[in-house]
Design a protein around this motif. Structure first.
Motif, short mmCIF file in Angstrom:
data_model
loop_
_atom_site.label_atom_id
_atom_site.label_comp_id
_atom_site.label_asym_id
_atom_site.label_seq_id
_atom_site.Cartn_x
_atom_site.Cartn_y
_atom_site.Cartn_z
N GLY A 94 0.81 -1.10 -0.12
CA GLY A 94 -0.13 -0.16 0.06
C GLY A 94 0.63 1.37 0.00
O GLY A 94 1.78 1.42 -0.89
N GLN A 95 0.34 2.26 0.74
CA GLN A 95 0.95 3.42 0.96
C GLN A 95 2.53 3.39 1.31
O GLN A 95 3.38 4.23 0.76
N GLN A 96 2.79 2.38 2.22
CA GLN A 96 4.03 2.50 2.56
C GLN A 96 4.95 2.09 1.31
O GLN A 96 6.50 2.58 1.15
N TRP A 97 4.42 1.18 0.41
CA TRP A 97 5.16 0.86 -0.65
C TRP A 97 5.63 1.86 -1.48
O TRP A 97 6.70 2.24 -1.93
N LEU A 98 4.33 2.69 -1.60
CA LEU A 98 4.66 3.93 -2.56
C LEU A 98 5.55 5.07 -1.85
O LEU A 98 6.36 5.73 -2.66
N GLU A 99 5.74 5.26 -0.37
CA GLU A 99 6.56 6.10 0.04
C GLU A 99 7.96 5.70 -0.07
O GLU A 99 8.70 6.32 -0.23
N PHE A 100 8.31 4.15 -0.18
CA PHE A 100 9.47 3.76 -0.15
C PHE A 100 10.08 4.00 -1.55
O PHE A 100 11.30 4.33 -1.90
N LEU A 101 9.13 3.90 -2.61
CA LEU A 101 9.37 4.29 -3.99
C LEU A 101 9.81 5.84 -4.11
O LEU A 101 10.65 5.99 -5.02
N ASP A 102 9.09 6.69 -3.45
CA ASP A 102 9.53 7.96 -3.35
C ASP A 102 10.68 8.39 -2.86
O ASP A 102 11.19 9.36 -3.00
N ARG A 103 11.10 7.54 -1.70
CA ARG A 103 12.13 7.84 -0.89
C ARG A 103 13.38 8.20 -1.73
O ARG A 103 13.92 7.55 -2.72
N GLY A 104 14.19 9.46 -1.28
CA GLY A 104 15.45 9.77 -1.87
C GLY A 104 15.09 10.64 -3.36
O GLY A 104 15.89 11.17 -3.75
N SER A 105 13.86 10.80 -3.36
CA SER A 105 13.32 11.88 -4.70
C SER A 105 12.69 12.94 -4.33
O SER A 105 12.30 13.02 -3.17
N LYS A 106 13.06 14.25 -5.01
CA LYS A 106 12.48 15.41 -4.44
C LYS A 106 11.03 15.42 -4.69
O LYS A 106 10.20 16.14 -4.09
N ARG A 107 10.35 14.73 -5.93
CA ARG A 107 9.17 14.64 -6.31
C ARG A 107 8.25 13.54 -5.92
O ARG A 107 9.21 12.39 -5.32
N GLN A 108 7.06 13.36 -5.45
CA GLN A 108 6.23 12.26 -4.75
C GLN A 108 5.57 11.92 -6.14
O GLN A 108 4.13 11.84 -6.44
N ASP A 109 6.15 11.44 -6.96
CA ASP A 109 5.52 10.89 -8.27
C ASP A 109 4.91 9.35 -7.92
O ASP A 109 4.12 8.96 -8.58
N PHE A 110 5.31 8.59 -7.10
CA PHE A 110 4.38 7.26 -6.69
C PHE A 110 3.49 7.66 -5.42
O PHE A 110 2.29 7.29 -5.86
N ALA A 111 3.61 8.16 -4.74
CA ALA A 111 2.66 8.40 -3.48
C ALA A 111 1.65 9.34 -3.89
O ALA A 111 0.42 9.16 -3.45
N ALA A 112 1.72 10.50 -4.54
CA ALA A 112 0.84 11.49 -5.07
C ALA A 112 0.85 11.73 -6.38
O ALA A 112 -0.20 12.43 -6.77
#
Length: 150
Positions: A94-112
């Motif tokens: 879920g959301q934890q996976w999307l936040e992990f994908l966005d970690r280290g990135s300036k943009r929130q392409d996965f979570a938002a």
């Protein structure tokens, strides 16, 4: 009586020629050649590895028959790559996976952004092809980054 000694001026030896080179120069040339060859081989190997990883991503998605199958393939590839970052990352949901994908990135392409399609896109009957294409772009960038080629 002895003959007088004829004194002559001191003669300097001739200047050494540049050829053949002294052993130190040969060692320097050999060291430069070895370093150059190692750099060339390292770069060639890195380029070949990058090309193989890009082909893996592209060929896997090309085998997907539908946009939903493409989303499922993207999810699988990202989970495999995530294990390089954290060995337990592929178990996130879920959301934890999307936040992990966005970690280290300036943009929130996965979570938002368009990456939210990963949550249920692989299970839908119909997935919009434009949404799948947008997901493909951000997923490819993240996949290549995690695989160490970008």
């Amino acid at each position: 009586m002895a003959a007088p000694l004829v004194l002559r001026d001191v003669h300097l030896p001739a200047a050494p020629s540049w050829w053949p080179l002294a052993p130190g120069w040969w060692a320097l040339i050999a060291a430069i050649a070895i370093v150059s060859m190692a750099a060339y081989l390292w770069r060639r190997r890195r380029t070949r590895r990058r090309r193989e990883i890009e082909q893996l991503f592209d060929q896997t998605l090309a085998q997907a028959a539908t946009p939903a199958a493409e989303v499922a393939a993207i999810s699988e590839l990202l989970r495999r790559a995530a294990r390089r970052r954290d060995r337990d990352a592929d178990r996130l949901q879920g959301q934890q996976w999307l936040e992990f994908l966005d970690r280290g990135s300036k943009r929130q392409d996965f979570a938002a952004g368009s990456g939210r399609l990963l949550l249920d896109g692989g299970y839908r009957r119909q997935v919009d092809a434009a949404q799948a294409a947008a997901l493909r772009e951000i997923a490819r960038r993240r996949f290549l980054q995690w695989m160490g080629v970008r």
